[in-house]
Design a protein around this motif. Structure first.
Motif, short mmCIF file in Angstrom:
data_model
loop_
_atom_site.label_atom_id
_atom_site.label_comp_id
_atom_site.label_asym_id
_atom_site.label_seq_id
_atom_site.Cartn_x
_atom_site.Cartn_y
_atom_site.Cartn_z
N ALA A 102 -8.04 8.64 -1.28
CA ALA A 102 -7.35 8.11 -0.11
C ALA A 102 -8.39 7.62 0.89
N SER A 117 -2.64 7.82 5.93
CA SER A 117 -1.36 7.36 5.41
C SER A 117 -0.21 8.12 6.04
N ARG A 118 0.93 7.49 6.02
CA ARG A 118 2.18 8.12 6.46
C ARG A 118 2.83 8.73 5.23
N ARG A 119 3.19 9.99 5.32
CA ARG A 119 3.77 10.69 4.17
C ARG A 119 5.18 11.18 4.52
N ALA A 158 4.85 0.38 8.49
CA ALA A 158 5.02 1.77 8.06
C ALA A 158 6.39 2.29 8.47
N GLY A 195 0.82 -1.21 0.00
CA GLY A 195 0.00 0.00 0.00
C GLY A 195 0.85 1.25 0.00
N ALA A 196 1.84 1.31 -0.90
CA ALA A 196 2.80 2.40 -0.90
C ALA A 196 2.99 2.95 -2.31
N PRO A 215 -0.90 3.87 10.02
CA PRO A 215 0.24 4.56 9.41
C PRO A 215 1.46 4.70 10.31
N ALA A 259 -7.54 10.26 6.03
CA ALA A 259 -8.25 9.71 4.87
C ALA A 259 -9.05 10.81 4.18
N SER A 319 4.29 7.67 0.20
CA SER A 319 3.08 7.46 0.98
C SER A 319 2.88 5.98 1.24
N THR A 320 2.48 5.63 2.48
CA THR A 320 2.13 4.25 2.79
C THR A 320 1.03 4.23 3.84
N VAL A 321 0.16 3.23 3.74
CA VAL A 321 -0.89 3.05 4.74
C VAL A 321 -0.43 2.10 5.83
#
Length: 224
Positions: free
Chosen positions: A167, A171-173, A205, A101-102, A200, A161, A193-195
């Motif tokens: 989205a 997520s982690r940005r 992550a 998920g990235a 996150p 979200a 970006s990853t969930v």
């Protein structure tokens, strides 16, 4: 991996101009160029994905799955294209059962010009922070350093979200904005970006953010 360059006047003698960039990524990550060659890359990735469908699956279900996968994938790529980015990177050939998920989106930012005048002379770090502040992100972790001899400012935050932007999960940005050498008006931007696995800030992550920092350490400029 090419970053478009506009040359409006001849350059004085000096280092060759920056024409692009290079990043080292694992084989299971695919590049989708968003200015030229997009359709070829999308078709190649979809065909590769379809080859993993188990043999003997019911044709009617397979066809529904293919149509839905292609629709979602093309929608996601088009959304990134609308942001005027240069390249999109996705983990499309993972050999594990973990859905990363990235994504990584690479773009170029040009400083705005007022009435044809160049941006006022400022410290590069101040300019980078100004560019990062334009999207209204608050409570972000900021740091700075150098990558391949160029100033780099790193920002990390959690994005909530937003289904309107595609989205569905927070997520982690991590954003890197890097000054392009010998051209103070151009900035290279890499947005990761990853969930995570389920949150996150979970272990997955954390590991992916650490991995992305290592990827960014491989950034090198491509000259003539």
């Amino acid at each position: 991996m090419h970053v478009p360059v506009e040359q409006t006047e001849s350059r004085a003698a000096g280092p060759p101009p920056i024409l692009g960039y290079r990043l080292i990524l694992p084989d299971d990550w695919e590049q989708i160029p968003l200015r030229h060659g997009t359709e070829d890359a999308v078709r190649r990735i979809l065909d590769e994905s379809f080859r993993h469908i188990p043999a003997g699956s019911p044709p009617d279900k397979v066809n529904v799955f293919k149509r839905e996968l292609e629709r979602r994938f093309r929608t996601a790529v088009a959304r990134v294209q609308d942001s005027n980015a240069l390249d999109l990177y996705l983990p499309v050939r993972s050999t594990s059962d973990v859905n990363l998920g990235a994504s990584i989106i690479v773009s170029e930012t040009l400083l705005p010009r007022a009435r044809g005048q160049a941006w006022p002379r400022s410290e590069p770090t101040d300019v980078a922070l100004h560019l990062l502040s334009q999207d209204g992100v608050e409570n972000a972790d900021l740091s700075s350093g150098e990558i391949d001899g160029a100033l780099a400012v790193r920002r990390e935050h959690i994005a909530e979200a937003d289904s309107k932007k595609g989205a569905d999960l927070p997520s982690r940005r991590v954003d890197y904005i890097v000054s392009v050498p010998e051209d103070p008006n151009r900035w290279f931007v890499a947005a990761f970006s990853t969930v995570g696995g389920s949150h996150p800030r979970d272990e997955l992550a954390d590991a992916l953010v650490e991995w992305f920092d290592a990827v960014m350490a491989t950034l090198r400029w491509r000259r003539e």
